[in-house]
Scaffold this motif. Structure first.
Motif, PDB file in Angstrom:
ATOM      1  N   LEU A 135       0.842  -1.211   0.000  1.00  0.00           N
ATOM      2  CA  LEU A 135       0.000   0.000   0.000  1.00  0.00           C
ATOM      3  C   LEU A 135       0.872   1.255   0.000  1.00  0.00           C
ATOM      4  N   MET A 136       1.960   1.203   0.777  1.00  0.00           N
ATOM      5  CA  MET A 136       2.864   2.352   0.828  1.00  0.00           C
ATOM      6  C   MET A 136       3.558   2.549  -0.521  1.00  0.00           C
ATOM      7  N   GLU A 137       4.007   1.460  -1.118  1.00  0.00           N
ATOM      8  CA  GLU A 137       4.693   1.574  -2.429  1.00  0.00           C
ATOM      9  C   GLU A 137       3.736   2.102  -3.493  1.00  0.00           C
ATOM     10  N   ASN A 138       2.516   1.568  -3.503  1.00  0.00           N
ATOM     11  CA  ASN A 138       1.538   2.033  -4.499  1.00  0.00           C
ATOM     12  C   ASN A 138       1.239   3.516  -4.311  1.00  0.00           C
ATOM     13  N   THR A 139       1.160   3.937  -3.055  1.00  0.00           N
ATOM     14  CA  THR A 139       0.882   5.353  -2.781  1.00  0.00           C
ATOM     15  C   THR A 139       1.998   6.214  -3.363  1.00  0.00           C
ATOM     16  N   ALA A 140       3.241   5.817  -3.095  1.00  0.00           N
ATOM     17  CA  ALA A 140       4.377   6.594  -3.619  1.00  0.00           C
ATOM     18  C   ALA A 140       4.324   6.625  -5.142  1.00  0.00           C
ATOM     19  N   ALA A 141       4.048   5.469  -5.735  1.00  0.00           N
ATOM     20  CA  ALA A 141       3.995   5.418  -7.205  1.00  0.00           C
ATOM     21  C   ALA A 141       2.863   6.311  -7.724  1.00  0.00           C
ATOM     22  N   MET A 142       1.725   6.313  -7.037  1.00  0.00           N
ATOM     23  CA  MET A 142       0.592   7.158  -7.468  1.00  0.00           C
ATOM     24  C   MET A 142       0.944   8.646  -7.377  1.00  0.00           C
ATOM     25  N   MET A 143       1.869   8.990  -6.473  1.00  0.00           N
ATOM     26  CA  MET A 143       2.290  10.394  -6.340  1.00  0.00           C
ATOM     27  C   MET A 143       3.350  10.754  -7.384  1.00  0.00           C
ATOM     28  N   GLY A 144       3.800   9.750  -8.148  1.00  0.00           N
ATOM     29  CA  GLY A 144       4.785  10.016  -9.195  1.00  0.00           C
ATOM     30  C   GLY A 144       6.216   9.707  -8.792  1.00  0.00           C
ATOM     31  N   VAL A 145       6.395   9.017  -7.664  1.00  0.00           N
ATOM     32  CA  VAL A 145       7.751   8.662  -7.222  1.00  0.00           C
ATOM     33  C   VAL A 145       8.281   7.524  -8.097  1.00  0.00           C
ATOM     34  N   ARG A 146       9.551   7.622  -8.455  1.00  0.00           N
ATOM     35  CA  ARG A 146      10.190   6.548  -9.203  1.00  0.00           C
ATOM     36  C   ARG A 146      10.805   5.591  -8.182  1.00  0.00           C
ATOM     37  N   ILE A 147      10.441   4.319  -8.251  1.00  0.00           N
ATOM     38  CA  ILE A 147      10.956   3.358  -7.258  1.00  0.00           C
ATOM     39  C   ILE A 147      11.866   2.356  -7.961  1.00  0.00           C
ATOM     40  N   LEU A 148      13.110   2.312  -7.526  1.00  0.00           N
ATOM     41  CA  LEU A 148      14.071   1.367  -8.106  1.00  0.00           C
ATOM     42  C   LEU A 148      14.425   0.347  -7.036  1.00  0.00           C
ATOM     43  N   LYS A 149      14.060  -0.906  -7.282  1.00  0.00           N
ATOM     44  CA  LYS A 149      14.349  -1.937  -6.273  1.00  0.00           C
ATOM     45  C   LYS A 149      15.646  -2.649  -6.607  1.00  0.00           C
ATOM     46  N   ASP A 150      16.108  -3.436  -5.656  1.00  0.00           N
ATOM     47  CA  ASP A 150      17.333  -4.239  -5.835  1.00  0.00           C
ATOM     48  C   ASP A 150      18.554  -3.387  -6.187  1.00  0.00           C
ATOM     49  N   ARG A 151      18.620  -2.170  -5.684  1.00  0.00           N
ATOM     50  CA  ARG A 151      19.838  -1.341  -5.848  1.00  0.00           C
ATOM     51  C   ARG A 151      20.327  -0.942  -4.460  1.00  0.00           C
ATOM     52  N   ARG A 152      21.576  -1.162  -4.250  1.00  0.00           N
ATOM     53  CA  ARG A 152      22.179  -0.776  -2.962  1.00  0.00           C
ATOM     54  C   ARG A 152      23.076   0.433  -3.166  1.00  0.00           C
ATOM     55  N   MET A 153      22.924   1.409  -2.284  1.00  0.00           N
ATOM     56  CA  MET A 153      23.867   2.522  -2.333  1.00  0.00           C
ATOM     57  C   MET A 153      25.163   2.036  -1.669  1.00  0.00           C
ATOM     58  N   VAL A 154      26.248   2.039  -2.430  1.00  0.00           N
ATOM     59  CA  VAL A 154      27.496   1.490  -1.894  1.00  0.00           C
ATOM     60  C   VAL A 154      28.537   2.578  -1.615  1.00  0.00           C
ATOM     61  N   ALA A 155      28.305   3.760  -2.138  1.00  0.00           N
ATOM     62  CA  ALA A 155      29.254   4.850  -1.874  1.00  0.00           C
ATOM     63  C   ALA A 155      28.540   6.186  -2.028  1.00  0.00           C
ATOM     64  N   LEU A 156      29.093   7.177  -1.363  1.00  0.00           N
ATOM     65  CA  LEU A 156      28.501   8.513  -1.395  1.00  0.00           C
ATOM     66  C   LEU A 156      29.639   9.519  -1.523  1.00  0.00           C
ATOM     67  N   ARG A 157      29.516  10.411  -2.513  1.00  0.00           N
ATOM     68  CA  ARG A 157      30.584  11.411  -2.686  1.00  0.00           C
ATOM     69  C   ARG A 157      30.164  12.696  -1.983  1.00  0.00           C
ATOM     70  N   ILE A 158      31.092  13.219  -1.181  1.00  0.00           N
ATOM     71  CA  ILE A 158      30.799  14.424  -0.399  1.00  0.00           C
ATOM     72  C   ILE A 158      31.760  15.526  -0.820  1.00  0.00           C
ATOM     73  N   GLU A 159      31.195  16.707  -1.088  1.00  0.00           N
ATOM     74  CA  GLU A 159      32.051  17.856  -1.450  1.00  0.00           C
ATOM     75  C   GLU A 159      31.623  19.067  -0.646  1.00  0.00           C
ATOM     76  N   LYS A 160      32.520  19.681   0.043  1.00  0.00           N
ATOM     77  CA  LYS A 160      32.267  20.916   0.798  1.00  0.00           C
ATOM     78  C   LYS A 160      30.997  20.857   1.643  1.00  0.00           C
ATOM     79  N   GLY A 161      30.878  19.827   2.463  1.00  0.00           N
ATOM     80  CA  GLY A 161      29.741  19.738   3.381  1.00  0.00           C
ATOM     81  C   GLY A 161      28.428  19.332   2.744  1.00  0.00           C
ATOM     82  N   ARG A 162      28.473  18.914   1.486  1.00  0.00           N
ATOM     83  CA  ARG A 162      27.245  18.459   0.808  1.00  0.00           C
ATOM     84  C   ARG A 162      27.482  17.093   0.178  1.00  0.00           C
ATOM     85  N   ALA A 163      26.469  16.249   0.231  1.00  0.00           N
ATOM     86  CA  ALA A 163      26.529  14.992  -0.521  1.00  0.00           C
ATOM     87  C   ALA A 163      26.114  15.328  -1.944  1.00  0.00           C
ATOM     88  N   VAL A 164      26.847  14.846  -2.929  1.00  0.00           N
ATOM     89  CA  VAL A 164      26.529  15.255  -4.300  1.00  0.00           C
ATOM     90  C   VAL A 164      26.186  14.084  -5.219  1.00  0.00           C
TER      91      VAL A 164
END
Ligand SMILES: Cc1cc2nc3c(=O)[nH]c(=O)nc-3n(C[C@H](O)[C@H](O)[C@H](O)COP(=O)(O)OP(=O)(O)OC[C@H]3O[C@@H](n4cnc5c(N)ncnc54)[C@H](O)[C@@H]3O)c2cc1C
Length: 366
Positions: free
Chosen positions: A216-245
């Protein structure tokens, strides 16, 4: 293989109820949102029974928005100002604020048939009856049914067989284990219609109710226009000057960079892989953020207690890096926030309200 770089206004990492709450609220307000998630969320393992602090305005806002969206999907929930005491699959009781009017057991319901379906291990009628008698002096009677039709493969045959058996019972209320269905409450609602009896679904973890809530939660997000990508893991994050980019997402052999304006971390706690154990320490698997523990209760072992209550250290909802830097465009939501992962059995309400508020914080930094 590296795929082309993608861009999104908001990247939400974690597709449990927290991530989907933030994503839905931001998308409703016109922002472009992508959710990525990599494994079964705790949300899908839970009972889906929500206890909210209804004195908190954000709780009411969450409930009124999501209940309207759930209704559009055929799930009729109601918000109660005083907790409703529902039944669990162990025969114990659990409070909830949001409930379906169709499937409620109350402590006044004493004359109950507790019906097991052979092959469905969610539920043991004798255990439930024993507990109901012990705690509520309810005259519950156990039954077992062995329908030849499978609820998944031949739902009509299943309803006919089980419906006929329920109509032969003297009790007017029948508690059944959660049943699979393509629509929310499908088979239970059909059984209720066919038999004219109250068919009650107990709160059951690791089963259909949590998966239904997640859907129900996923369908709600999809109905609001959210793009949902499953089976993807965030493995790294690049940070520059106090911001994640930029985040690196991995899915099997493929890797992909995603750029964003704002990042929401809704990766859940230890159980969901939002945190990891290294030696005797609970750490952020990316190795970027500070982790702290909150005073948890109900668990005797201090090390287990601190592990389960661990979460990211934050300042105004923003995570703190191991170097003590506060990232200005990153917001933490749900049980990855220190103190919200424990206790396991009652996390949803606090997590949902936290995530609803996190969406507002995310919008402020957009
Ligand atoms: C067995 C069980 C029963 C429970 N029963 C109840 C209950 O009855 N009532 C109640 O109120 N609460 C219950 N809870 C607690 C409740 O489920 C949680 O508090 C709530 O679901 C947490 O939501 P969340 O969105 O913060 O995290 P989750 O639902 O865990 O979502 C986090 C998601 O982030 C993903 N993720 C993590 N790291 C990454 C990454 N690097 N990249 C991409 N994705 C990532 C995870 O795979 C997961 O899908 C239960 C929990 C469990 C485990």
């Amino acid at each position: 293989m590296t795929l082309p770089v993608e861009e999104t206004e908001v990247l939400v990492v974690g597709g449990g109820c927290a991530g989907l709450t933030v994503a839905s609220r931001l998308a409703l307000r016109g922002h472009g949102v992508t959710v990525v998630s990599c494994a079964t969320p705790a949300t899908a393992l839970s009972t889906g029974q929500i206890l909210l602090d209804v004195n908190d305005r954000s709780a009411e806002e969450w409930a009124s928005f999501f209940m309207a969206q759930f209704r559009r999907q055929g799930a009729y929930y109601e918000l109660s100002r005083t907790p409703i005491i529902g039944l669990t699959n162990l025969g114990t009781t659990a409070p909830r604020s949001i409930s379906s009017p169709l499937f409620d057991w109350t402590a006044q319901d004493k004359n109950v048939a507790v019906v097991g379906i052979v092959g469905n291990d969610d539920f043991y009628p004798d255990l439930v009856c024993h507990e109901l008698y012990r705690t509520h002096r309810a005259k519950a009677k156990p039954y077992w049914l062995t329908p030849s039709a499978s609820p998944e493969l031949d739902s009509e045959g299943f309803i006919e067989e089980v419906g006929d058996a329920l109509m032969d019972l003297p009790e007017s209320i029948a508690v059944l284990p959660p049943l699979p269905s393509r629509t929310p409450y499908g088979l239970l609602a059909e059984l209720r219609k066919r038999t004219g009896r109250r068919v009650v679904e107990p709160a059951t973890p690791l089963s259909w109710p949590g998966r239904r809530f997640q859907r129900l939660m996923e369908n709600t997000a999809a109905m609001m226009g959210v793009r949902i990508l499953k089976d993807r893991r965030m493995v790294a994050l690049r940070i520059e000057k106090g911001r994640a980019v930029e985040a690196t997402l991995s899915s099997g052999a493929r890797a992909q960079e995603v750029r964003f304006n704002t990042l929401v971390l809704a990766t859940g706690g230890l159980i969901s892989g939002g945190l990891a154990v290294k030696g005797t320490e609970v750490v952020d698997p990316l190795g970027l953020f500070q982790v702290e523990t909150a005073p948890g209760n109900g668990i005797a072992s201090p090390s287990l207690r601190s592990a389960l209550s661990a979460g990211l250290s934050t300042h105004h909802g923003r995570p703190i890096t191991r170097q003590g830097e506060e990232l200005t465009n990153v917001v933490v939501a749900g049980s990855i926030h220190c103190g919200l992962s424990h206790p396991l059995g009652q996390g949803l309400g606090a997590v949902l309200v936290h995530a609803w508020k996190a969406a507002q914080r995310a919008e402020e930094v957009l």
